[in-house]
Design an enzyme around this catalytic site. Structure first.
Site, short mmCIF file in Angstrom:
data_model
loop_
_atom_site.label_atom_id
_atom_site.label_comp_id
_atom_site.label_asym_id
_atom_site.label_seq_id
_atom_site.Cartn_x
_atom_site.Cartn_y
_atom_site.Cartn_z
N SER A 111 70.07 15.91 58.85
CA SER A 111 71.25 14.90 58.42
C SER A 111 72.29 15.91 57.52
O SER A 111 72.34 16.98 56.96
CB SER A 111 71.18 14.72 57.41
OG SER A 111 71.95 13.74 56.64
N TYR A 122 65.35 12.04 49.85
CA TYR A 122 66.13 11.55 51.55
C TYR A 122 66.92 13.28 51.63
O TYR A 122 66.23 13.89 52.81
CB TYR A 122 66.97 10.60 51.42
CG TYR A 122 68.02 10.83 53.21
CD1 TYR A 122 66.34 9.82 53.79
CD2 TYR A 122 68.82 11.08 53.32
CE1 TYR A 122 67.41 9.66 55.27
CE2 TYR A 122 69.20 11.15 54.36
CZ TYR A 122 68.61 10.63 55.60
OH TYR A 122 69.39 10.56 56.45
P1 NAD Z 1 67.04 3.04 62.90
O1 NAD Z 1 67.09 2.30 61.61
O2 NAD Z 1 68.01 2.93 63.54
O3 NAD Z 1 65.82 4.78 63.01
C1 NAD Z 1 65.20 4.69 62.43
C2 NAD Z 1 64.08 4.88 63.00
O4 NAD Z 1 63.12 5.00 62.18
C3 NAD Z 1 63.49 3.51 62.80
O5 NAD Z 1 64.53 2.95 63.81
C4 NAD Z 1 62.06 3.36 62.66
O6 NAD Z 1 61.87 3.23 63.71
C5 NAD Z 1 61.92 4.69 62.43
N1 NAD Z 1 60.93 4.44 60.95
C6 NAD Z 1 61.33 4.67 59.64
N2 NAD Z 1 59.59 4.69 59.24
C7 NAD Z 1 58.92 4.37 60.11
C8 NAD Z 1 57.65 5.14 60.38
N3 NAD Z 1 56.76 4.48 58.88
N4 NAD Z 1 56.66 5.15 61.61
C9 NAD Z 1 57.32 5.04 62.09
N5 NAD Z 1 58.93 5.43 62.69
C10 NAD Z 1 59.39 4.75 61.43
O7 NAD Z 1 68.59 4.44 62.11
P2 NAD Z 1 69.16 5.88 61.96
O8 NAD Z 1 70.32 6.25 62.06
O9 NAD Z 1 69.38 5.92 63.68
O10 NAD Z 1 67.88 7.40 62.08
C11 NAD Z 1 67.88 7.87 62.76
C12 NAD Z 1 67.86 9.00 62.25
O11 NAD Z 1 69.27 9.68 62.02
C13 NAD Z 1 66.39 9.12 60.95
O12 NAD Z 1 66.38 10.41 60.25
C14 NAD Z 1 68.22 9.14 59.76
O13 NAD Z 1 67.67 10.14 58.15
C15 NAD Z 1 68.95 9.86 60.41
N6 NAD Z 1 70.07 9.92 60.28
C16 NAD Z 1 70.68 9.03 59.96
C17 NAD Z 1 72.28 8.86 59.53
C18 NAD Z 1 73.07 7.32 59.82
O14 NAD Z 1 74.55 8.00 58.99
N7 NAD Z 1 72.91 6.71 60.07
C19 NAD Z 1 73.18 10.35 58.90
C20 NAD Z 1 72.64 11.49 58.81
C21 NAD Z 1 71.16 11.29 59.69
#
Ligand code: NAD
Ligand code: MG
Length: 296
Positions: A188, A201
């Protein structure tokens, strides 16, 4: 329209009018307002991952969903994993994946459990007939204003899901991965520019970037590449499920140079590039997809 059409990136997606909303974590895409774009209608494949076998964590929603759709359209067989409470979102993406016509497998479970991580790799590689691509994308993000209120239970859970699970999944997967395989970790912008309320985080995301650099060196002689993607603010159910305080949520992404939040669909091409042989000389790198906030 496809992901290839030239256009102004500022207006490619609107500055969203985001209503106040809260979900328990993990948030559901089905309840996200406004809806996110995962490339369902736009992503067009061109055989870049023909015949590959890929496992994507957290692929029911958000960035993982967009990656799963893109990989299948590029010709990969795909296993998705997610929490059991997200079955509704998983059913939705499975409908899109089934229509593409590649083999698809859905395996629910909790990645904070090492035994599940091992079983997941076994089941995915058994059902797909091998494993060429592992996308570590699942993540947990809970905003806490004050370190004095950051409970040990949350601290531990965040580290288990975000970083421990990567070690467990990769340890289980490596013996089955052939030369040419690719591991992609989702870090991230928070690894480099931590927000004051995301201490646990952001620390895991910095750990993921560091782990990616180090593991790439260890696996390079074995012909396995390891890279990362660092998203900026992307509109997914992570954010309204206590990922941000409400005052930041309603203006999400507007402070970036592009002036808007990113959509999951805009992340998929970076994951496709890192999975495909086109990136053969790229390992140990992190690609930023940040709307201009840039990595150091
Ligand atoms: P999202 O909520 O759609 O996806 C995150 C997923 O993590 C969930 O759908 C869930 O299936 C999974 N998860 C959480 N806890 C879990 C557990 N205990 N066991 C199994 N699965 C689990 O959100 P997203 O934003 O698409 O996140 C995807 C990745 O992107 C993450 O690693 C997040 O940190 C990263 N990210 C997101 C952003 C943003 O702005 N959305 C920015 C930087 C990084
Ligand atoms: Mg989800």
């Amino acid at each position: 329209m496809t992901q290839h059409k030239m256009q102004d990136p500022v207006s490619q997606y609107p500055v969203m009018d985001i209503p106040e909303q809260r979900q328990d974590e993990p948030g559901l895409d089905s309840k996200l307002l406004p809806k996110a774009d995962h490339g369902e209608e736009t992503y067009v494949g061109s055989g870049r991952l023909e015949g590959r076998k890929a496992l994507i964590t957290g692929a029911d929603s958000g960035i993982g969903r967009a990656v799963a759709i893109a990989y299948a359209r590029e010709g990969a067989d795909v296993a998705i994993t997610y929490l059991p409470s997200e079955q509704e979102d998983a059913d939705e993406v499975m409908k899109v994946l089934d229509a593409i016509g590649r083999k698809v497998v859905a395996i629910p479970g909790d990645l904070s459990d090492e035994a599940f991580c091992k079983q997941l790799i076994k089941q995915a590689s058994d059902e797909l007939g091998g494993l060429d691509i592992l996308v570590n994308n699942a993540g947990k993000q809970l905003y806490v204003d004050d370190i004095l209120e950051l409970e040990t239970a949350q601290l531990e859970a965040t580290f288990r899901v975000n970083i421990f699970a990567m070690f467990w999944l990769i340890k289980a997967a490596l013996p089955t991965m052939p030369k040419g395989a690719s591991i992609i970790n989702t870090t991230s912008i928070q690894a480099y520019q931590p927000s004051e309320g995301l201490l646990d985080y952001a620390a895991t995301k910095a750990a993921i970037a560091n782990f990616t650099h180090g593991l790439a060196k260890q696996l390079a002689p074995k012909g396995i590449r390891v890279n990362g993607v660092a998203p900026g603010p992307i509109w997914t159910p992570l954010q309204p499920s206590y990922g941000q305080p409400m005052e930041k949520l309603v203006q999400f992404g507007q402070a970036t140079p592009l002036g808007r939040a990113g959509q999951p669909a805009e992340l998929a091409p970076a994951y496709v590039f890192l999975a495909s042989q086109e990136s053969s000389y790229t390992t140990g790198e992190i690609i930023g997809v940040t709307g201009g906030q840039h990595l150091p």
